[in-house]
Scaffold this motif. Structure first.
Motif, PDB file in Angstrom:
ATOM      1  N   ASN A 165      51.135  35.453  37.248  1.00  0.00           N
ATOM      2  CA  ASN A 165      51.532  34.155  36.702  1.00  0.00           C
ATOM      3  C   ASN A 165      50.664  32.976  37.126  1.00  0.00           C
ATOM      4  OD1 ASN A 165      54.154  34.666  35.175  1.00  0.00           O
ATOM      5  ND2 ASN A 165      54.434  35.805  37.072  1.00  0.00           N
ATOM      6  N   VAL A 166      49.855  33.145  38.170  1.00  0.00           N
ATOM      7  CA  VAL A 166      48.966  32.060  38.599  1.00  0.00           C
ATOM      8  C   VAL A 166      47.513  32.462  38.350  1.00  0.00           C
ATOM      9  CG1 VAL A 166      48.227  30.616  40.532  1.00  0.00           C
ATOM     10  CG2 VAL A 166      50.659  31.184  40.262  1.00  0.00           C
ATOM     11  N   ALA A 167      47.053  33.524  38.985  1.00  0.00           N
ATOM     12  CA  ALA A 167      45.638  33.914  38.852  1.00  0.00           C
ATOM     13  C   ALA A 167      45.286  34.326  37.425  1.00  0.00           C
ATOM     14  CB  ALA A 167      45.318  35.043  39.832  1.00  0.00           C
ATOM     15  N   ASN A 168      46.121  35.144  36.809  1.00  0.00           N
ATOM     16  CA  ASN A 168      45.776  35.681  35.486  1.00  0.00           C
ATOM     17  C   ASN A 168      45.854  34.654  34.360  1.00  0.00           C
ATOM     18  OD1 ASN A 168      45.174  38.120  36.609  1.00  0.00           O
ATOM     19  ND2 ASN A 168      47.058  39.125  35.965  1.00  0.00           N
ATOM     20  N   ARG A 169      46.326  33.456  34.647  1.00  0.00           N
ATOM     21  CA  ARG A 169      46.332  32.394  33.633  1.00  0.00           C
ATOM     22  C   ARG A 169      44.986  31.671  33.568  1.00  0.00           C
ATOM     23  NH1 ARG A 169      52.314  29.603  33.443  1.00  0.00           N
ATOM     24  NH2 ARG A 169      53.436  31.564  33.263  1.00  0.00           N
ATOM     25  N   ILE A 170      44.092  32.017  34.477  1.00  0.00           N
ATOM     26  CA  ILE A 170      42.787  31.350  34.545  1.00  0.00           C
ATOM     27  C   ILE A 170      41.783  32.164  33.732  1.00  0.00           C
ATOM     28  CG2 ILE A 170      40.954  30.574  36.090  1.00  0.00           C
ATOM     29  CD1 ILE A 170      43.178  30.527  38.315  1.00  0.00           C
ATOM     30  N   ASN A 171      41.147  31.516  32.765  1.00  0.00           N
ATOM     31  CA  ASN A 171      40.208  32.213  31.894  1.00  0.00           C
ATOM     32  C   ASN A 171      38.850  32.444  32.545  1.00  0.00           C
ATOM     33  OD1 ASN A 171      42.042  32.404  29.773  1.00  0.00           O
ATOM     34  ND2 ASN A 171      41.511  30.368  29.024  1.00  0.00           N
ATOM     35  N   ASP A 172      38.405  31.539  33.389  1.00  0.00           N
ATOM     36  CA  ASP A 172      37.121  31.672  34.049  1.00  0.00           C
ATOM     37  C   ASP A 172      37.228  32.731  35.149  1.00  0.00           C
ATOM     38  OD1 ASP A 172      35.273  30.926  36.427  1.00  0.00           O
ATOM     39  OD2 ASP A 172      34.396  29.842  34.723  1.00  0.00           O
ATOM     40  N   LEU A 173      36.443  33.793  35.042  1.00  0.00           N
ATOM     41  CA  LEU A 173      36.574  34.927  35.961  1.00  0.00           C
ATOM     42  C   LEU A 173      36.216  34.573  37.404  1.00  0.00           C
ATOM     43  CD1 LEU A 173      35.302  37.895  33.765  1.00  0.00           C
ATOM     44  CD2 LEU A 173      37.655  37.221  34.276  1.00  0.00           C
ATOM     45  N   GLU A 174      35.250  33.697  37.600  1.00  0.00           N
ATOM     46  CA  GLU A 174      34.892  33.304  38.967  1.00  0.00           C
ATOM     47  C   GLU A 174      36.039  32.544  39.629  1.00  0.00           C
ATOM     48  OE1 GLU A 174      31.672  30.488  41.283  1.00  0.00           O
ATOM     49  OE2 GLU A 174      31.079  31.379  39.362  1.00  0.00           O
ATOM     50  N   TYR A 175      36.614  31.593  38.904  1.00  0.00           N
ATOM     51  CA  TYR A 175      37.763  30.859  39.439  1.00  0.00           C
ATOM     52  C   TYR A 175      38.946  31.798  39.672  1.00  0.00           C
ATOM     53  CZ  TYR A 175      35.504  26.379  38.360  1.00  0.00           C
ATOM     54  OH  TYR A 175      34.653  25.298  38.317  1.00  0.00           O
ATOM     55  N   ARG A 176      39.132  32.738  38.754  1.00  0.00           N
ATOM     56  CA  ARG A 176      40.239  33.689  38.899  1.00  0.00           C
ATOM     57  C   ARG A 176      40.093  34.493  40.186  1.00  0.00           C
ATOM     58  NH1 ARG A 176      42.096  37.887  34.262  1.00  0.00           N
ATOM     59  NH2 ARG A 176      42.312  35.910  33.155  1.00  0.00           N
ATOM     60  N   ARG A 177      38.864  34.952  40.463  1.00  0.00           N
ATOM     61  CA  ARG A 177      38.638  35.713  41.699  1.00  0.00           C
ATOM     62  C   ARG A 177      38.899  34.853  42.939  1.00  0.00           C
ATOM     63  NH1 ARG A 177      34.983  38.364  38.402  1.00  0.00           N
ATOM     64  NH2 ARG A 177      33.121  37.152  38.828  1.00  0.00           N
ATOM     65  N   THR A 178      38.530  33.589  42.878  1.00  0.00           N
ATOM     66  CA  THR A 178      38.793  32.674  43.995  1.00  0.00           C
ATOM     67  C   THR A 178      40.283  32.550  44.244  1.00  0.00           C
ATOM     68  OG1 THR A 178      36.778  31.427  43.546  1.00  0.00           O
ATOM     69  CG2 THR A 178      38.481  30.313  44.822  1.00  0.00           C
ATOM     70  N   VAL A 179      41.058  32.363  43.178  1.00  0.00           N
ATOM     71  CA  VAL A 179      42.512  32.222  43.300  1.00  0.00           C
ATOM     72  C   VAL A 179      43.125  33.540  43.765  1.00  0.00           C
ATOM     73  CG1 VAL A 179      44.657  31.756  42.036  1.00  0.00           C
ATOM     74  CG2 VAL A 179      42.631  30.306  41.660  1.00  0.00           C
ATOM     75  N   GLU A 180      42.647  34.645  43.259  1.00  0.00           N
ATOM     76  CA  GLU A 180      43.141  35.954  43.714  1.00  0.00           C
ATOM     77  C   GLU A 180      42.919  36.127  45.209  1.00  0.00           C
ATOM     78  OE1 GLU A 180      40.954  38.615  41.185  1.00  0.00           O
ATOM     79  OE2 GLU A 180      42.506  38.598  39.618  1.00  0.00           O
ATOM     80  N   SER A 181      41.773  35.666  45.688  1.00  0.00           N
ATOM     81  CA  SER A 181      41.462  35.759  47.113  1.00  0.00           C
ATOM     82  C   SER A 181      42.453  34.945  47.940  1.00  0.00           C
ATOM     83  CB  SER A 181      40.028  35.266  47.362  1.00  0.00           C
ATOM     84  OG  SER A 181      39.752  35.204  48.722  1.00  0.00           O
ATOM     85  N   ILE A 182      42.805  33.766  47.478  1.00  0.00           N
ATOM     86  CA  ILE A 182      43.772  32.933  48.191  1.00  0.00           C
ATOM     87  C   ILE A 182      45.154  33.601  48.169  1.00  0.00           C
ATOM     88  CG2 ILE A 182      45.033  30.739  48.057  1.00  0.00           C
ATOM     89  CD1 ILE A 182      42.312  29.498  47.232  1.00  0.00           C
ATOM     90  N   ILE A 183      45.511  34.213  47.060  1.00  0.00           N
ATOM     91  CA  ILE A 183      46.781  34.936  46.983  1.00  0.00           C
ATOM     92  C   ILE A 183      46.760  36.127  47.947  1.00  0.00           C
ATOM     93  CG2 ILE A 183      48.262  36.328  45.486  1.00  0.00           C
ATOM     94  CD1 ILE A 183      47.374  34.405  43.162  1.00  0.00           C
ATOM     95  N   ASP A 184      45.642  36.851  47.995  1.00  0.00           N
ATOM     96  CA  ASP A 184      45.498  37.975  48.935  1.00  0.00           C
ATOM     97  C   ASP A 184      45.698  37.501  50.371  1.00  0.00           C
ATOM     98  OD1 ASP A 184      44.960  39.887  47.023  1.00  0.00           O
ATOM     99  OD2 ASP A 184      42.768  39.757  47.256  1.00  0.00           O
ATOM    100  N   ASP A 185      45.083  36.361  50.722  1.00  0.00           N
ATOM    101  CA  ASP A 185      45.180  35.839  52.091  1.00  0.00           C
ATOM    102  C   ASP A 185      46.604  35.444  52.470  1.00  0.00           C
ATOM    103  OD1 ASP A 185      42.460  36.176  52.285  1.00  0.00           O
ATOM    104  OD2 ASP A 185      41.975  34.036  52.058  1.00  0.00           O
ATOM    105  N   ASN A 186      47.386  34.987  51.493  1.00  0.00           N
ATOM    106  CA  ASN A 186      48.716  34.456  51.802  1.00  0.00           C
ATOM    107  C   ASN A 186      49.872  35.391  51.471  1.00  0.00           C
ATOM    108  OD1 ASN A 186      48.477  31.442  52.637  1.00  0.00           O
ATOM    109  ND2 ASN A 186      46.963  31.735  51.024  1.00  0.00           N
ATOM    110  N   ALA A 187      49.647  36.312  50.523  1.00  0.00           N
ATOM    111  CA  ALA A 187      50.764  37.157  50.092  1.00  0.00           C
ATOM    112  C   ALA A 187      50.429  38.636  50.110  1.00  0.00           C
ATOM    113  CB  ALA A 187      51.194  36.760  48.681  1.00  0.00           C
ATOM    114  N   GLY A 188      49.176  38.967  50.393  1.00  0.00           N
ATOM    115  CA  GLY A 188      48.729  40.362  50.310  1.00  0.00           C
ATOM    116  C   GLY A 188      49.169  41.224  51.459  1.00  0.00           C
TER     117      GLY A 188
END
Length: 188
Positions: A165-188
């Motif tokens: 619902n947060v990362a996958n709403r981002i169309n730019d793949l580089e930004y998406r990977r950045t957000v995924e990384s932050i999610i990994d750090d906090n919820a992974g």
């Protein structure tokens, strides 16, 4: 054959009602409005305090009528600067950006799991820091996405809910990977 097929009538819109009775009117996302709408506001909000409504007639503005206009920041999809003539008719109130969304999430989803709200708040705060440092765009921060994540998190878990619902709403793949990384750090 002479039978009436259709009939056209004028039905007052909410703005005309508010103008006539002295109500409050919220014009949401004014900086995405068509120029013709903005132009017609000038006669309502200046000393003339009247507007000609096609199919209805002249509407005089009640002395107690008030208009509130809300707008997204410039740069948000579909927004633009207001013409000076319209902008000058309002007193701006600028709300500061918030580094936390925990209160908003708790209010919008009263049954939210507190630990999930804390995780979302940490992810949001990290994203806001990146945004303020111009490392990601505003489009990477989706309040609706966080709300949706909190709502679905009891079913799929907070990590998966944030990815979907947060990362996958981002169309730019580089930004998406950045957000995924932050999610990994906090919820992974």
């Amino acid at each position: 054959d002479g039978n009436k097929v259709t009939e056209m009538i004028f039905e007052k819109e909410a703005l005309v009602e508010a103008l006539e009775c002295g109500g409050f009117f919220d014009l949401d996302e004014i900086n995405a409005a068509d120029d013709s709408v903005l132009f017609s506001l000038q006669a309502i909000l200046d000393d003339r305090r009247r507007v000609q409504v096609p199919g209805y007639g002249l509407v005089k503005v009640h002395p107690k009528f008030r208009m509130i206009a809300t707008m997204n920041p410039l740069g948000y999809l579909g927004t633009r600067e207001l013409p000076d003539a319209v902008n000058d008719r309002f007193t701006p109130i600028i709300f500061p950006e918030s580094a936390s969304i925990s209160n908003l999430l708790t209010e919008r989803v009263p049954d939210a799991i507190p630990e999930h709200v804390d995780i979302c708040d940490r992810v949001f705060s990290s994203l806001m820091k990146l945004y303020q440092n111009n490392e990601i765009t505003e489009r990477c921060i989706t309040i609706r996405g966080f709300i949706d994540a909190i709502e679905i998190s009891p079913v799929v878990g907070i990590y998966e809910a944030l990815i979907d619902n947060v990362a996958n709403r981002i169309n730019d793949l580089e930004y998406r990977r950045t957000v995924e990384s932050i999610i990994d750090d906090n919820a992974g």
